[in-house]
Design an enzyme around this catalytic site. Structure first.
Site, PDB file in Angstrom:
ATOM      1  N   PRO A   1     -35.918 -79.434 -30.064  1.00 23.20           N
ATOM      2  CA  PRO A   1     -36.617 -79.765 -31.303  1.00 23.20           C
ATOM      3  C   PRO A   1     -37.508 -78.650 -31.847  1.00 23.20           C
ATOM      4  O   PRO A   1     -38.192 -77.971 -31.093  1.00 23.20           O
ATOM      5  CB  PRO A   1     -37.466 -80.992 -30.921  1.00 23.20           C
ATOM      6  CG  PRO A   1     -37.487 -81.025 -29.439  1.00 23.20           C
ATOM      7  CD  PRO A   1     -36.234 -80.365 -28.977  1.00 23.20           C
ATOM      8  N   ASN A   2     -37.428 -78.521 -33.145  1.00 21.25           N
ATOM      9  CA  ASN A   2     -38.265 -77.606 -33.941  1.00 21.25           C
ATOM     10  C   ASN A   2     -37.879 -76.133 -33.809  1.00 21.25           C
ATOM     11  O   ASN A   2     -38.444 -75.280 -34.491  1.00 21.25           O
ATOM     12  CB  ASN A   2     -39.758 -77.799 -33.630  1.00 21.25           C
ATOM     13  CG  ASN A   2     -40.210 -79.198 -33.962  1.00 21.25           C
ATOM     14  OD1 ASN A   2     -39.980 -79.659 -35.083  1.00 21.25           O
ATOM     15  ND2 ASN A   2     -40.803 -79.904 -33.019  1.00 21.25           N
TER      16      ASN A   2
ATOM     17  N   ARG B   1     -42.522 -71.280 -37.927  1.00 20.22           N
ATOM     18  CA  ARG B   1     -43.501 -71.747 -36.936  1.00 20.22           C
ATOM     19  C   ARG B   1     -44.495 -70.620 -36.641  1.00 20.22           C
ATOM     20  O   ARG B   1     -44.221 -69.450 -36.912  1.00 20.22           O
ATOM     21  CB  ARG B   1     -42.808 -72.172 -35.640  1.00 20.22           C
ATOM     22  CG  ARG B   1     -41.988 -73.424 -35.790  1.00 20.22           C
ATOM     23  CD  ARG B   1     -41.392 -73.852 -34.462  1.00 20.22           C
ATOM     24  NE  ARG B   1     -42.333 -74.597 -33.629  1.00 20.22           N
ATOM     25  CZ  ARG B   1     -42.031 -75.077 -32.433  1.00 20.22           C
ATOM     26  NH1 ARG B   1     -40.842 -74.889 -31.913  1.00 20.22           N
ATOM     27  NH2 ARG B   1     -42.940 -75.755 -31.741  1.00 20.22           N
TER      28      ARG B   1
ATOM     29  N   TYR C   1     -44.230 -67.675 -31.740  1.00 20.88           N
ATOM     30  CA  TYR C   1     -42.775 -67.751 -31.878  1.00 20.88           C
ATOM     31  C   TYR C   1     -42.136 -66.587 -32.639  1.00 20.88           C
ATOM     32  O   TYR C   1     -40.913 -66.580 -32.816  1.00 20.88           O
ATOM     33  CB  TYR C   1     -42.401 -69.087 -32.534  1.00 20.88           C
ATOM     34  CG  TYR C   1     -42.948 -70.279 -31.773  1.00 20.88           C
ATOM     35  CD1 TYR C   1     -42.545 -70.502 -30.451  1.00 20.88           C
ATOM     36  CD2 TYR C   1     -43.865 -71.154 -32.348  1.00 20.88           C
ATOM     37  CE1 TYR C   1     -43.042 -71.572 -29.730  1.00 20.88           C
ATOM     38  CE2 TYR C   1     -44.364 -72.236 -31.630  1.00 20.88           C
ATOM     39  CZ  TYR C   1     -43.952 -72.439 -30.326  1.00 20.88           C
ATOM     40  OH  TYR C   1     -44.442 -73.494 -29.613  1.00 20.88           O
TER      41      TYR C   1
ATOM     42  N   ASN D   1     -33.669 -73.802 -24.166  1.00 20.48           N
ATOM     43  CA  ASN D   1     -35.062 -73.949 -24.578  1.00 20.48           C
ATOM     44  C   ASN D   1     -35.176 -75.380 -25.090  1.00 20.48           C
ATOM     45  O   ASN D   1     -34.753 -75.689 -26.204  1.00 20.48           O
ATOM     46  CB  ASN D   1     -35.412 -72.947 -25.685  1.00 20.48           C
ATOM     47  CG  ASN D   1     -36.884 -73.018 -26.059  1.00 20.48           C
ATOM     48  OD1 ASN D   1     -37.588 -73.952 -25.665  1.00 20.48           O
ATOM     49  ND2 ASN D   1     -37.348 -72.043 -26.828  1.00 20.48           N
TER      50      ASN D   1
ATOM     51  N   ALA E   1     -40.464 -79.060 -26.912  1.00 24.21           N
ATOM     52  CA  ALA E   1     -41.474 -79.962 -26.346  1.00 24.21           C
ATOM     53  C   ALA E   1     -40.876 -80.965 -25.355  1.00 24.21           C
ATOM     54  O   ALA E   1     -41.599 -81.493 -24.501  1.00 24.21           O
ATOM     55  CB  ALA E   1     -42.212 -80.689 -27.469  1.00 24.21           C
TER      56      ALA E   1
ATOM     57  N   GLU F   1     -33.952 -72.241 -17.717  1.00 23.50           N
ATOM     58  CA  GLU F   1     -34.959 -72.734 -18.673  1.00 23.50           C
ATOM     59  C   GLU F   1     -35.674 -71.552 -19.313  1.00 23.50           C
ATOM     60  O   GLU F   1     -36.156 -70.673 -18.600  1.00 23.50           O
ATOM     61  CB  GLU F   1     -35.978 -73.597 -17.916  1.00 23.50           C
ATOM     62  CG  GLU F   1     -37.152 -74.035 -18.782  1.00 23.50           C
ATOM     63  CD  GLU F   1     -38.252 -74.711 -17.972  1.00 23.50           C
ATOM     64  OE1 GLU F   1     -38.071 -75.018 -16.776  1.00 23.50           O
ATOM     65  OE2 GLU F   1     -39.328 -74.930 -18.568  1.00 23.50           O
TER      66      GLU F   1
ATOM     67  N   HIS G   1     -38.399 -70.120 -22.602  1.00 20.57           N
ATOM     68  CA  HIS G   1     -39.390 -70.387 -23.653  1.00 20.57           C
ATOM     69  C   HIS G   1     -39.783 -69.077 -24.313  1.00 20.57           C
ATOM     70  O   HIS G   1     -39.974 -68.065 -23.617  1.00 20.57           O
ATOM     71  CB  HIS G   1     -40.644 -71.053 -23.068  1.00 20.57           C
ATOM     72  CG  HIS G   1     -40.330 -72.327 -22.372  1.00 20.57           C
ATOM     73  ND1 HIS G   1     -40.094 -73.491 -23.053  1.00 20.57           N
ATOM     74  CD2 HIS G   1     -40.157 -72.607 -21.062  1.00 20.57           C
ATOM     75  CE1 HIS G   1     -39.789 -74.440 -22.188  1.00 20.57           C
ATOM     76  NE2 HIS G   1     -39.815 -73.930 -20.966  1.00 20.57           N
ATOM     77  N   LEU G   2     -39.930 -69.108 -25.614  1.00 21.10           N
ATOM     78  CA  LEU G   2     -40.376 -67.918 -26.337  1.00 21.10           C
ATOM     79  C   LEU G   2     -41.812 -67.568 -25.952  1.00 21.10           C
ATOM     80  O   LEU G   2     -42.142 -66.411 -25.681  1.00 21.10           O
ATOM     81  CB  LEU G   2     -40.309 -68.175 -27.848  1.00 21.10           C
ATOM     82  CG  LEU G   2     -38.898 -68.339 -28.430  1.00 21.10           C
ATOM     83  CD1 LEU G   2     -38.931 -69.200 -29.680  1.00 21.10           C
ATOM     84  CD2 LEU G   2     -38.293 -66.973 -28.731  1.00 21.10           C
ATOM     85  N   SER G   3     -42.668 -68.594 -25.949  1.00 20.80           N
ATOM     86  CA  SER G   3     -44.089 -68.367 -25.657  1.00 20.80           C
ATOM     87  C   SER G   3     -44.347 -68.531 -24.163  1.00 20.80           C
ATOM     88  O   SER G   3     -43.508 -69.088 -23.437  1.00 20.80           O
ATOM     89  CB  SER G   3     -44.944 -69.365 -26.442  1.00 20.80           C
ATOM     90  OG  SER G   3     -44.692 -70.687 -25.992  1.00 20.80           O
TER      91      SER G   3
ATOM     92  N   ARG H   1     -51.050 -71.704 -22.499  1.00 13.36           N
ATOM     93  CA  ARG H   1     -51.335 -72.500 -23.697  1.00 13.36           C
ATOM     94  C   ARG H   1     -51.994 -73.833 -23.292  1.00 13.36           C
ATOM     95  O   ARG H   1     -52.659 -73.897 -22.260  1.00 13.36           O
ATOM     96  CB  ARG H   1     -50.040 -72.684 -24.491  1.00 13.36           C
ATOM     97  CG  ARG H   1     -49.458 -71.333 -24.963  1.00 13.36           C
ATOM     98  CD  ARG H   1     -48.216 -71.502 -25.794  1.00 13.36           C
ATOM     99  NE  ARG H   1     -48.486 -72.271 -27.014  1.00 13.36           N
ATOM    100  CZ  ARG H   1     -47.531 -72.738 -27.828  1.00 13.36           C
ATOM    101  NH1 ARG H   1     -46.250 -72.520 -27.540  1.00 13.36           N
ATOM    102  NH2 ARG H   1     -47.845 -73.422 -28.907  1.00 13.36           N
TER     103      ARG H   1
HETATM  104  C1  DQA Z   1     -41.391 -73.637 -26.554  1.00  8.40           C
HETATM  105  C2  DQA Z   1     -42.723 -74.100 -25.986  1.00  8.40           C
HETATM  106  C3  DQA Z   1     -42.902 -75.594 -26.155  1.00  8.40           C
HETATM  107  O1  DQA Z   1     -44.150 -76.005 -25.624  1.00  8.40           O
HETATM  108  C4  DQA Z   1     -42.853 -75.961 -27.621  1.00  8.40           C
HETATM  109  O2  DQA Z   1     -42.967 -77.352 -27.766  1.00  8.40           O
HETATM  110  C5  DQA Z   1     -41.654 -75.444 -28.303  1.00  8.40           C
HETATM  111  C6  DQA Z   1     -41.201 -74.092 -28.001  1.00  8.40           C
HETATM  112  C7  DQA Z   1     -41.248 -72.102 -26.544  1.00  8.40           C
HETATM  113  O3  DQA Z   1     -40.146 -71.628 -26.769  1.00  8.40           O
HETATM  114  O4  DQA Z   1     -42.229 -71.387 -26.343  1.00  8.40           O
HETATM  115  O5  DQA Z   1     -41.082 -76.093 -29.178  1.00  8.40           O
HETATM  116  O6  DQA Z   1     -40.337 -74.169 -25.749  1.00  8.40           O
END
Ligand code: DQA
Length: 145
Positions: free
Chosen positions: A9-10, A17, A22, A71, A74, A95, A97-99, A104
């Site tokens: 999602p997102n 974003r 991101y 990825n 959330a 797994e 994640h960009l961040s 965080r």
């Molecule tokens: C994310 C980190 C998650 O906490 C967040 O909800 C995302 C992106 C990342 O790529 O850093 O949607 O997975």
């Protein structure tokens, strides 16, 4: 080698974003970067904002891919259903994640999918996907020995 890249999602909103976490690239830009980095690999790309659709994509990947780089957005932090789906399939999942989720908010520090993944890479921006692909390549090479 066939690898599926799943974004949750997102992540279709990359480019809009918060760039602090991101970056400024769109998801298409990131996907092109992944493809260009590994010309020898056959990539498929899937993005959904829906938990069930991601679970279906995991189930449907059986027999089709050597590995998955995911990825989960959330959902990473609370989807036991996605964690169970990873457990059901006999395909290595990396797994990413960009961040850096560990620097965080507290809720982001937890990954319920991590125990079912072969590794977690976070905080490298688009290069998290690159390292995720490398994890899959290493795992496949080990299993071929
Ligand atoms: C994310 C980190 C998650 O906490 C967040 O909800 C995302 C992106 C990342 O790529 O850093 O949607 O997975």
């Amino acid at each position: 080698m066939d690898i599926l890249i799943i974004n949750g999602p997102n992540l279709n909103m990359l480019g809009r974003r918060d760039p602090k976490y991101y970056g400024t690239e769109t998801l298409d830009d990131v996907n092109e970067y992944i493809k260009a980095s590994f010309p020898e690999i056959n990539f498929s790309f899937f993005q959904s904002n829906h938990e069930g659709a991601i679970i279906d994509a995991l189930h449907e990947s059986i027999g089709k891919y050597d590995g998955i780089v995911m990825n989960a957005g959330a959902y990473t932090h609370y989807s036991y259903a996605i964690a169970d789906a990873i457990d059901c399939i006999d395909i290595p999942v990396a797994e990413v994640h960009l961040s850096n989720i560990h620097e965080r908010e507290d809720f982001r520090k937890i990954s319920v999918i991590a125990p079912n993944c072969i590794g977690q890479i976070a905080g490298l921006g688009r290069d998290s996907y690159i390292e995720g692909v490398k994890l899959i390549i290493e795992r496949v090479a080990k299993n071929d020995k």
